[in-house]
Scaffold this active site. Sequence first.
Site, PDB file in Angstrom:
ATOM      1  N   GLY A  38      87.061  -3.344  12.235  1.00  0.00           N
ATOM      2  CA  GLY A  38      85.645  -3.027  12.108  1.00  0.00           C
ATOM      3  C   GLY A  38      84.695  -4.193  12.247  1.00  0.00           C
ATOM      4  O   GLY A  38      83.524  -4.005  12.542  1.00  0.00           O
ATOM      5  N   ASP A  94      83.647  -4.844   7.794  1.00  0.00           N
ATOM      6  CA  ASP A  94      82.655  -3.810   8.062  1.00  0.00           C
ATOM      7  C   ASP A  94      82.314  -3.001   6.812  1.00  0.00           C
ATOM      8  O   ASP A  94      81.170  -2.659   6.585  1.00  0.00           O
ATOM      9  CB  ASP A  94      83.094  -2.890   9.202  1.00  0.00           C
ATOM     10  N   ASP A  97      84.387  -1.684   0.016  1.00  0.00           N
ATOM     11  CA  ASP A  97      84.056  -0.637  -0.952  1.00  0.00           C
ATOM     12  C   ASP A  97      84.867  -0.663  -2.232  1.00  0.00           C
ATOM     13  O   ASP A  97      84.422  -0.119  -3.228  1.00  0.00           O
ATOM     14  CB  ASP A  97      84.156   0.736  -0.294  1.00  0.00           C
TER      15      ASP A  97
END
Length: 100
Positions: A38, A94, A97
Amino acid sequence: MRTLISQPQIQTRVAELGKQLSKDYSGQPLTILGVLTGCLIFLSDLIRQLDLSLQVGLLQASSYRGKSTEAGQLTWSEVGMPDITGRHVLLVDDIFDTGK
């Protein structure tokens, strides 16, 4: 689809970020580690904006399997990872989380 941030706005901000990082890490050993896959487009845009001598490494990390939307066990591979001993490290990903 609605555009939240325009391409020129992104380009301007990446250039500003590159200028700030060049100032912050001037004369210091810097390695940028990109988390595949990503990061690739942003990573390439960013390093073009840096006025620094640096090394770039890539690593693969994942905590999602298949179609899962919940993070599981984190796995990663050091293939393509340079020696970072005594260097500042900037991690480019990217989505960050889980905090792992």
